[in-house]
Design a protein around this motif. Sequence first.
Motif, short mmCIF file in Angstrom:
data_model
loop_
_atom_site.label_atom_id
_atom_site.label_comp_id
_atom_site.label_asym_id
_atom_site.label_seq_id
_atom_site.Cartn_x
_atom_site.Cartn_y
_atom_site.Cartn_z
N TYR A 45 -3.73 9.56 25.85
CA TYR A 45 -1.93 9.91 25.37
C TYR A 45 -1.40 11.18 24.80
CZ TYR A 45 -2.92 5.05 23.97
OH TYR A 45 -3.23 4.02 24.28
N THR A 46 -0.08 11.87 25.95
CA THR A 46 -0.07 13.57 25.50
C THR A 46 0.95 13.66 24.16
OG1 THR A 46 1.73 12.46 26.17
CG2 THR A 46 0.19 13.39 27.62
N GLU A 47 1.46 12.05 23.35
CA GLU A 47 2.37 12.83 21.77
C GLU A 47 1.07 11.81 20.83
OE1 GLU A 47 5.91 10.72 22.92
OE2 GLU A 47 6.29 11.93 24.84
N PRO A 48 2.16 12.24 19.76
CA PRO A 48 1.40 11.39 18.68
C PRO A 48 2.34 9.98 18.22
CG PRO A 48 2.58 13.63 18.05
CD PRO A 48 2.96 12.99 19.61
N ALA A 49 1.51 8.95 17.74
CA ALA A 49 1.29 7.89 18.21
C ALA A 49 2.84 7.83 16.82
CB ALA A 49 0.10 7.03 17.18
N PRO A 50 3.74 6.74 16.98
CA PRO A 50 4.67 6.67 16.27
C PRO A 50 4.28 5.79 14.76
CG PRO A 50 4.42 4.21 17.66
CD PRO A 50 3.34 5.32 17.98
N GLN A 51 4.86 6.19 13.85
CA GLN A 51 4.57 6.16 11.83
C GLN A 51 5.97 5.09 12.37
OE1 GLN A 51 3.77 8.93 10.19
NE2 GLN A 51 3.35 10.12 12.11
N LEU A 52 4.22 4.37 10.84
CA LEU A 52 4.85 3.26 10.52
C LEU A 52 6.20 2.51 9.76
CD1 LEU A 52 1.55 1.90 9.11
CD2 LEU A 52 2.45 1.03 11.17
N GLU A 53 7.14 1.74 10.19
CA GLU A 53 7.91 1.97 9.80
C GLU A 53 7.99 1.28 8.41
OE1 GLU A 53 10.56 -1.93 11.88
OE2 GLU A 53 9.99 -0.36 13.77
N SER A 54 7.38 0.73 7.23
CA SER A 54 6.95 0.44 5.78
C SER A 54 5.67 0.30 5.80
CB SER A 54 7.88 -1.16 5.63
OG SER A 54 7.09 -1.67 6.49
N ASP A 55 5.33 1.03 4.51
CA ASP A 55 3.98 0.88 4.26
C ASP A 55 3.45 -0.56 4.11
OD1 ASP A 55 3.94 3.33 2.98
OD2 ASP A 55 4.88 3.79 1.57
N PHE A 56 1.71 -1.03 3.50
CA PHE A 56 1.48 -1.79 4.28
C PHE A 56 1.29 -2.76 2.74
CE2 PHE A 56 -2.41 -4.55 3.14
CZ PHE A 56 -2.44 -5.44 4.25
N SER A 57 2.29 -3.94 3.03
CA SER A 57 1.56 -4.94 1.03
C SER A 57 1.43 -5.77 1.34
CB SER A 57 2.52 -3.59 0.75
OG SER A 57 3.75 -4.86 1.48
N LEU A 58 0.62 -6.67 0.75
CA LEU A 58 0.55 -7.81 0.62
C LEU A 58 1.45 -8.95 -0.10
CD1 LEU A 58 -3.34 -8.00 -1.15
CD2 LEU A 58 -2.95 -8.08 1.49
N PRO A 59 1.18 -9.61 1.19
CA PRO A 59 2.71 -10.87 0.15
C PRO A 59 3.03 -11.18 -1.54
CG PRO A 59 1.62 -11.83 1.95
CD PRO A 59 0.53 -10.57 1.39
N THR A 60 3.54 -11.51 -2.10
CA THR A 60 3.49 -11.57 -3.57
C THR A 60 3.03 -12.15 -3.62
OG1 THR A 60 5.64 -10.84 -3.42
CG2 THR A 60 5.04 -11.89 -5.96
N GLY A 61 2.18 -12.47 -5.10
CA GLY A 61 0.91 -13.35 -5.41
C GLY A 61 -0.17 -13.00 -4.51
N GLN A 62 -0.47 -12.31 -3.69
CA GLN A 62 -1.19 -13.12 -3.16
C GLN A 62 -2.39 -11.65 -3.55
OE1 GLN A 62 -1.67 -13.21 0.71
NE2 GLN A 62 -0.37 -15.14 0.96
N GLN A 63 -4.01 -11.43 -3.12
CA GLN A 63 -4.89 -10.68 -3.69
C GLN A 63 -6.06 -10.36 -2.75
OE1 GLN A 63 -7.10 -11.70 -7.55
NE2 GLN A 63 -5.09 -11.78 -8.65
N ALA A 64 -6.05 -9.25 -2.56
CA ALA A 64 -6.53 -8.44 -1.21
C ALA A 64 -8.31 -9.09 -1.46
CB ALA A 64 -7.10 -7.20 -1.35
N VAL A 65 -9.12 -10.00 -0.76
CA VAL A 65 -10.39 -10.03 -0.58
C VAL A 65 -11.55 -8.96 -0.97
CG1 VAL A 65 -11.83 -12.05 -0.50
CG2 VAL A 65 -9.51 -12.55 -1.00
N ILE A 66 -12.57 -8.89 -1.24
CA ILE A 66 -13.71 -7.45 -0.92
C ILE A 66 -14.84 -8.62 -1.21
CG2 ILE A 66 -14.97 -5.18 -0.74
CD1 ILE A 66 -12.20 -4.67 -2.65
N LEU A 67 -14.89 -8.93 0.71
CA LEU A 67 -16.47 -9.54 0.79
C LEU A 67 -17.60 -8.90 0.52
CD1 LEU A 67 -14.92 -11.66 4.06
CD2 LEU A 67 -15.17 -11.60 1.87
N PRO A 68 -18.67 -9.41 0.45
CA PRO A 68 -19.64 -8.47 -0.06
C PRO A 68 -20.81 -8.31 1.72
CG PRO A 68 -20.47 -10.76 -0.16
CD PRO A 68 -18.90 -10.13 0.30
N PRO A 69 -21.44 -7.15 1.56
CA PRO A 69 -21.79 -6.44 3.01
C PRO A 69 -23.10 -7.90 3.62
CG PRO A 69 -23.18 -5.23 1.74
CD PRO A 69 -21.97 -5.80 0.60
N THR A 70 -23.25 -8.64 4.76
CA THR A 70 -23.77 -9.70 5.07
C THR A 70 -25.34 -8.73 5.24
OG1 THR A 70 -23.57 -8.63 7.51
CG2 THR A 70 -21.78 -10.46 6.78
#
Length: 75
Positions: A45-70
Motif C-alpha cells: 500500500y502507498t496511501e493511508p487507510a481511509p478513515q471510518l465513517e462513524s464510531d463503532f457502537s452496539l445497537p441500542t439495548g445490547q451489551q458486549a460479551v467478554i468470553l473467558p480464555p479457552t
Amino acid sequence: MIFNIQQNIHIHSIKITSVGNSSVFQIGSAGIIKPLSQLANTGGYTEPAPQLESDFSLPTGQQAVILPPTKVSRN
C-alpha cells in the motif's frame, strides 16, 4: 543463578484456535521471552487507510460479551 534443564517433549497433536497480537506459544522452558514488534507493508500500500465513517457502537439495548480464555485440553 544458572539452571540446566533437560527435557523430552513429545507432542502428538496440538490445536491452536486463536492467535492475537500479543500471543506467546511456548513449548518447554525459556529463560527470557523478549518482546518484538515488526511492521510490514505486505500489501504494498502507498496511501493511508481511509478513515471510518462513524464510531463503532452496539445497537441500542445490547451489551458486549467478554468470553473467558479457552482452556487447553491435554488428551
